[in-house]
Design a protein around this motif. Structure first.
Motif, PDB file in Angstrom:
ATOM      1  N   PHE A  48       0.820  -1.209   0.000  1.00 39.64           N
ATOM      2  CA  PHE A  48       0.000   0.000   0.000  1.00 39.64           C
ATOM      3  C   PHE A  48       0.858   1.264   0.000  1.00 39.64           C
ATOM      4  O   PHE A  48       0.499   2.267  -0.633  1.00 39.64           O
ATOM      5  N   VAL A  49       1.987   1.250   0.710  1.00 35.44           N
ATOM      6  CA  VAL A  49       2.881   2.411   0.656  1.00 35.44           C
ATOM      7  C   VAL A  49       3.430   2.571  -0.757  1.00 35.44           C
ATOM      8  O   VAL A  49       3.483   3.687  -1.298  1.00 35.44           O
ATOM      9  N   GLY A 246      -3.203   4.402   7.368  1.00 32.48           N
ATOM     10  CA  GLY A 246      -1.876   4.763   7.856  1.00 32.48           C
ATOM     11  C   GLY A 246      -0.820   4.688   6.769  1.00 32.48           C
ATOM     12  O   GLY A 246       0.095   5.525   6.715  1.00 32.48           O
ATOM     13  N   ASP A 247      -0.930   3.695   5.898  1.00 31.65           N
ATOM     14  CA  ASP A 247       0.008   3.570   4.777  1.00 31.65           C
ATOM     15  C   ASP A 247      -0.151   4.742   3.817  1.00 31.65           C
ATOM     16  O   ASP A 247       0.836   5.279   3.304  1.00 31.65           O
ATOM     17  N   ALA A 248      -1.406   5.145   3.564  1.00 33.41           N
ATOM     18  CA  ALA A 248      -1.655   6.292   2.691  1.00 33.41           C
ATOM     19  C   ALA A 248      -1.089   7.567   3.305  1.00 33.41           C
ATOM     20  O   ALA A 248      -0.509   8.406   2.598  1.00 33.41           O
ATOM     21  N   PHE A 249      -1.256   7.732   4.617  1.00 32.61           N
ATOM     22  CA  PHE A 249      -0.710   8.887   5.317  1.00 32.61           C
ATOM     23  C   PHE A 249       0.810   8.928   5.114  1.00 32.61           C
ATOM     24  O   PHE A 249       1.375   9.975   4.761  1.00 32.61           O
ATOM     25  N   ALA A 250       1.475   7.792   5.358  1.00 29.61           N
ATOM     26  CA  ALA A 250       2.934   7.743   5.236  1.00 29.61           C
ATOM     27  C   ALA A 250       3.391   8.085   3.825  1.00 29.61           C
ATOM     28  O   ALA A 250       4.347   8.855   3.634  1.00 29.61           O
ATOM     29  N   ALA A 251       2.709   7.529   2.806  1.00 30.38           N
ATOM     30  CA  ALA A 251       3.105   7.783   1.422  1.00 30.38           C
ATOM     31  C   ALA A 251       2.991   9.258   1.073  1.00 30.38           C
ATOM     32  O   ALA A 251       3.905   9.848   0.465  1.00 30.38           O
ATOM     33  N   ALA A 252       1.887   9.883   1.453  1.00 33.23           N
ATOM     34  CA  ALA A 252       1.691  11.296   1.126  1.00 33.23           C
ATOM     35  C   ALA A 252       2.643  12.182   1.920  1.00 33.23           C
ATOM     36  O   ALA A 252       3.151  13.196   1.404  1.00 33.23           O
ATOM     37  N   ALA A 273      -4.584  12.207   2.434  1.00 33.08           N
ATOM     38  CA  ALA A 273      -4.485  10.877   1.830  1.00 33.08           C
ATOM     39  C   ALA A 273      -5.093   9.803   2.726  1.00 33.08           C
ATOM     40  O   ALA A 273      -5.746   8.871   2.245  1.00 33.08           O
ATOM     41  N   GLY A 274      -4.900   9.932   4.050  1.00 38.09           N
ATOM     42  CA  GLY A 274      -5.488   8.963   4.966  1.00 38.09           C
ATOM     43  C   GLY A 274      -7.005   9.015   4.948  1.00 38.09           C
ATOM     44  O   GLY A 274      -7.675   7.977   4.988  1.00 38.09           O
ATOM     45  N   ALA A 275      -7.567  10.229   4.877  1.00 35.93           N
ATOM     46  CA  ALA A 275      -9.022  10.373   4.802  1.00 35.93           C
ATOM     47  C   ALA A 275      -9.555   9.764   3.499  1.00 35.93           C
ATOM     48  O   ALA A 275     -10.602   9.107   3.495  1.00 35.93           O
ATOM     49  N   TYR A 276      -8.845   9.977   2.416  1.00 36.06           N
ATOM     50  CA  TYR A 276      -9.241   9.389   1.124  1.00 36.06           C
ATOM     51  C   TYR A 276      -9.252   7.860   1.230  1.00 36.06           C
ATOM     52  O   TYR A 276     -10.193   7.201   0.767  1.00 36.06           O
ATOM     53  N   ALA A 277      -8.222   7.290   1.852  1.00 35.46           N
ATOM     54  CA  ALA A 277      -8.123   5.832   1.962  1.00 35.46           C
ATOM     55  C   ALA A 277      -9.297   5.242   2.731  1.00 35.46           C
ATOM     56  O   ALA A 277      -9.717   4.111   2.458  1.00 35.46           O
TER      57      ALA A 277
END
Length: 305
Positions: A48-49, A246-252, A273-277
């Motif tokens: 996911f990251v 959490g993975d989306a948060f880290a990537a963004a 990004a976390g909210a989108y996920a």
């Protein structure tokens, strides 16, 4: 040495079986009828990251151990279909698997199959050196056998990030990751005092930035010895699942950090990004694109500013 890769993602490749349950915790019963179906799809934390970074336009390479099994084929197909470079080291024990029970409010309970890894597993040192040496940054999953690669990553000159997930601040397994990384992510879910744990990570390790995500409450950001509360972003659609947030948060966040943005702005990207996920069902693999991320991060109504 040429840094032809923006981010090497180390570890965290596998498959999840998604089961939508009527409530969590799930009361005991002989059986449950799962009307939304049960689906197995590729995608664990490293996957996911990598997907999130790739969707934001970064050059990504993923390295992990995979089995020659149907689960490994799903992981290989996910990377191939998204154009993400993958180096798969043979894993005789098979590809990592998990079962995610997902409740009506999007919360999840993950059951990890720990039989798919062994204490003596190692990623080949020449492979780690070559890929890390060609990368600007390495994001390290806390899955076996990544801890053994940390000294090689430090030698490579690449910066390092990691996600400690729901660390309680005490389990010694997480400490080598926490102390080796320049950017540390973790969840505040198991922390009675997030600031205390975050400052201990910074004091004992080399982290420039520590971020503790707190779901709908936003996140805590420790940078330049200052703790800042980052508000949660407004999801662009109904929340259906927290898996991968959490993975989306880290990537963004890393997208902003690698572009030398201020930590507060990076955390704002992460919140968006976390909210989108959270609007993406667990059975799907989707990540916010760069244009939408930047547009929503600039919108006060989306970011809660």
């Amino acid at each position: 040495m040429s840094r032809e890769t923006d981010v090497l993602v180390l570890g965290g490749a596998g498959v999840d079986t998604i089961v939508y349950v009527p409530e969590l915790p799930l009361p005991y019963a002989d059986s449950y009828m799962i009307e939304r179906g049960i689906r197995t799809r590729a995608g664990q934390t490293g996957d996911f990251v990598a997907l999130g970074l790739n969707a934001l336009g970064l050059r990504v390479h993923h390295l992990d151990m995979l089995g020659e099994d149907p689960e490994g084929d799903l992981v290989r197909a996910l990377h191939r279909e998204n154009g993400i470079a993958l180096t798969a080291v043979p894993q005789p024990a098979g590809t990592k698997r998990a079962v995610n029970l997902v409740g009506p409010d999007g919360r999840r309970l993950s059951l990890y199959d720990t039989s798919r890894a062994h204490a003596d597993d190692r990623l080949p040192q020449p492979t780690v050196r070559a890929l890390a040496g060609a990368s600007r940054h390495v994001h390290v999953a806390i899955t076996q056998p990544c801890a053994h690669a940390l000294p090689l990553l430090r030698e490579s000159g690449a910066t390092i990030s990691t996600d400690l997930h729901d660390w309680d601040g005490e389990n010694p397994y997480h400490e080598p990751f926490a102390h080796a990384a320049d950017v540390v992510f973790l969840s505040a879910a198991a922390l009675a005092d997030p600031e205390r744990t975050m400052r201990r990570i910074a004091d004992r390790g080399r982290a420039e930035v520590v971020v503790a995500t707190a779901g709908a409450k936003g996140a805590y950001l420790l940078a330049d010895d200052e703790l800042t509360r980052i508000p949660a972003a407004t999801p662009p659609a109904p929340v259906v699942d927290s898996n991968g947030a959490g993975d989306a948060f880290a990537a963004a966040f890393l997208y902003g950090w690698l572009n030398r943005e201020a930590p507060q702005r990076c955390a704002g990207y992460g919140a968006v990004a976390g909210a989108y996920a959270c609007t993406v069902p667990s059975t799907e693999t989707d990540a916010i694109g760069r244009d939408e991320l930047l547009a929503r991060a600039a919108d006060p109504e989306s970011t809660g500013r």
